[in-house]
Scaffold this active site. Structure first.
Site, PDB file in Angstrom:
ATOM      1  N   GLU A   1      30.947  23.638   8.782  1.00 49.61           N
ATOM      2  CA  GLU A   1      29.685  22.889   8.985  1.00 49.61           C
ATOM      3  C   GLU A   1      28.582  23.074   9.797  1.00 49.61           C
ATOM      4  O   GLU A   1      28.307  22.984  10.962  1.00 49.61           O
ATOM      5  CB  GLU A   1      30.759  20.965   9.675  1.00 49.61           C
ATOM      6  CG  GLU A   1      29.326  20.260   9.604  1.00 49.61           C
ATOM      7  CD  GLU A   1      29.906  18.762   9.935  1.00 49.61           C
ATOM      8  OE1 GLU A   1      30.798  18.969  10.697  1.00 49.61           O
ATOM      9  OE2 GLU A   1      29.117  18.622  10.411  1.00 49.61           O
TER      10      GLU A   1
ATOM     11  N   LYS B   1      31.277  22.128   4.546  1.00 45.86           N
ATOM     12  CA  LYS B   1      30.923  20.757   5.240  1.00 45.86           C
ATOM     13  C   LYS B   1      29.448  21.457   4.868  1.00 45.86           C
ATOM     14  O   LYS B   1      28.809  20.526   6.764  1.00 45.86           O
ATOM     15  CB  LYS B   1      31.898  20.420   6.441  1.00 45.86           C
ATOM     16  CG  LYS B   1      31.194  19.020   6.092  1.00 45.86           C
ATOM     17  CD  LYS B   1      32.066  17.819   7.453  1.00 45.86           C
ATOM     18  CE  LYS B   1      31.616  16.961   7.349  1.00 45.86           C
ATOM     19  NZ  LYS B   1      32.674  15.933   8.620  1.00 45.86           N
TER      20      LYS B   1
HETATM   21  P1  13P Z   1      28.056  11.728   9.803  1.00 43.34           P
HETATM   22  O1  13P Z   1      28.720  11.807   8.020  1.00 43.34           O
HETATM   23  O2  13P Z   1      27.340  11.027  10.047  1.00 43.34           O
HETATM   24  O3  13P Z   1      27.376  12.947   9.564  1.00 43.34           O
HETATM   25  O4  13P Z   1      29.483  12.561  10.337  1.00 43.34           O
HETATM   26  C1  13P Z   1      29.636  13.816   9.580  1.00 43.34           C
HETATM   27  C2  13P Z   1      30.404  14.334  10.202  1.00 43.34           C
HETATM   28  O5  13P Z   1      31.811  14.820  10.655  1.00 43.34           O
HETATM   29  C3  13P Z   1      29.254  15.334  11.795  1.00 43.34           C
HETATM   30  O6  13P Z   1      29.976  15.963  12.471  1.00 43.34           O
END
Ligand code: 13P
Length: 346
Positions: A180, A222
């Site tokens: 991510e 992500k």
């Molecule tokens: P949000 O969709 O609230 O941005 O959270 C996703 C997430 O896993 C952040 O690490």
């Protein structure tokens, strides 16, 4: 676990038109959201809230995996059933956030590096023993730290390096890594600026993943969507966001990656669904050049916020909160089919 098995697990995480529920807020973040909603910030309230989320009837129709936090993976429902068992029984894979948070990057005011590599091999082994099938590590980049034109190369590089170190350790342990790299939405930057920084960050991330031998077939990306900052005076249409995001991802993400699951990052639930839906309706299987990856969601706030507000820490609101969560999960799946319409929310 061998590469083929891990790659099957990665595909399964986003197949069937389902997505992921990010419910892995650290205690600090969860407490902050509780405080905003007027909910007491205690271990028991955090447990009760996660209890209502994981026991939502029918959640498994829309959600294929749930990302938990260390406190949560050890917890159980009021009747003593471990959350891990509740989720598995509902056909929902268990994931775990394994980074220990973004800390100030020395020598680079306003920038952060995500920590958590020390002892990670051993922690991953423990989580596998508890039933985790995948993991998550979030790196954050401010697109204009302290008013600068963009993040430093150092910030992009150290975060990309750590993401790849984490991903390699996950695959060694038999876990699918969710990688991510997030470009934050805070600020008044334009969509073009977000695209430029997102491309730069992804370029560093895939370079490091290749350098460190991470199997692209056995991971999930992500990312953020390509959007203007929340304070920017020009907010793009869902179609504009969809086109810019898809163009950016086509340039930067190898086709070997089986799936991409967006974070919501502070967008409203409706905006996140409308934008994801536009990606599918404009670039889906019937388009001239269909997308090479499964494209889904791994929302936190966009799935949970309405449920949290409805619950407000009161047991009598539990069922209504579960309905709110289910509604958002259903709407997000409609977006994955390119069929979300804002009228679903009115
Ligand atoms: P949000 O969709 O609230 O941005 O959270 C996703 C997430 O896993 C952040 O690490």
């Amino acid at each position: 676990m061998n590469g083929a098995t891990l790659s099957d697990a990665a595909k399964a995480m986003l197949s069937g038109g389902k997505g992921l529920l990010a419910m892995d807020e650290s205690n600090g973040t969860c407490n902050r959201r509780f405080a905003e909603a007027g909910i007491a910030q205690t271990v028991e309230m955090r447990r009760a809230y996660r209890d209502l989320l994981v026991t939502t009837p029918g959640l498994g129709h829309y959600i294929s995996g749930a990302i938990l936090y260390d406190e949560t993976i050890h917890q159980a429902t009021a009747d003593g059933t471990p959350f891990v068992k509740v989720l598995s029984d509902a056909g929902i894979m268990v994931g775990i956030k394994v980074d220990t948070g973004a800390k100030a990057l020395p020598g680079h005011p306003g920038e952060k590096v995500t920590e958590g590599l020390d002892g990670l091999r051993e922690r991953l082994r423990d989580y596998v023993g508890m039933g985790a099938r995948f993991a998550k590590w979030r790196a954050v980049v401010d697109p204009a730290p302290q008013g600068a034109a963009g993040p430093s190369d150092a910030c992009l590089r150290v975060n990309a390096h750590a993401l790849a170190r984490y991903a390699a350790l996950c695959q060694e342990a038999g876990l699918v890594p969710i990688v991510e790299p997030e470009v934050l939405m805070d600020g008044d930057h334009t969509q073009a600026h977000c695209r430029e920084i997102t491309e730069a960050f992804l370029r560093h991330v895939f370079h490091e993943l290749a350098m460190q031998g991470v199997l692209l077939e056995a991971m999930i990306l992500k990312p953020n969507m390509v959007v203007a900052g929340l304070a920017c005076s020009r907010q793009d249409t869902a179609e504009e966001v969809a086109d810019a995001t898809v163009r950016c991802l086509r340039r930067m993400v190898p086709a070997a990656v089986p799936g991409i699951a967006f974070l919501s990052g502070g967008q409203s639930a409706q905006a996140a669904a409308a934008r994801l839906s536009a990606m599918h309706s404009r670039h889906g299987p019937d388009s001239v050049a269909p997308l090479p990856w499964l494209l889904s969601f791994s929302f936190g706030r966009a799935l949970q916020q309405s449920a949290l507000e409805v619950w407000s820490g009161k047991e009598e609101n539990r069922q209504a909160a579960q309905s709110a969560l289910l509604h958002r999960a259903r709407s997000s799946c409609a977006a994955v089919r390119g069929e979300y319409d804002v009228s679903m929310d009115t």
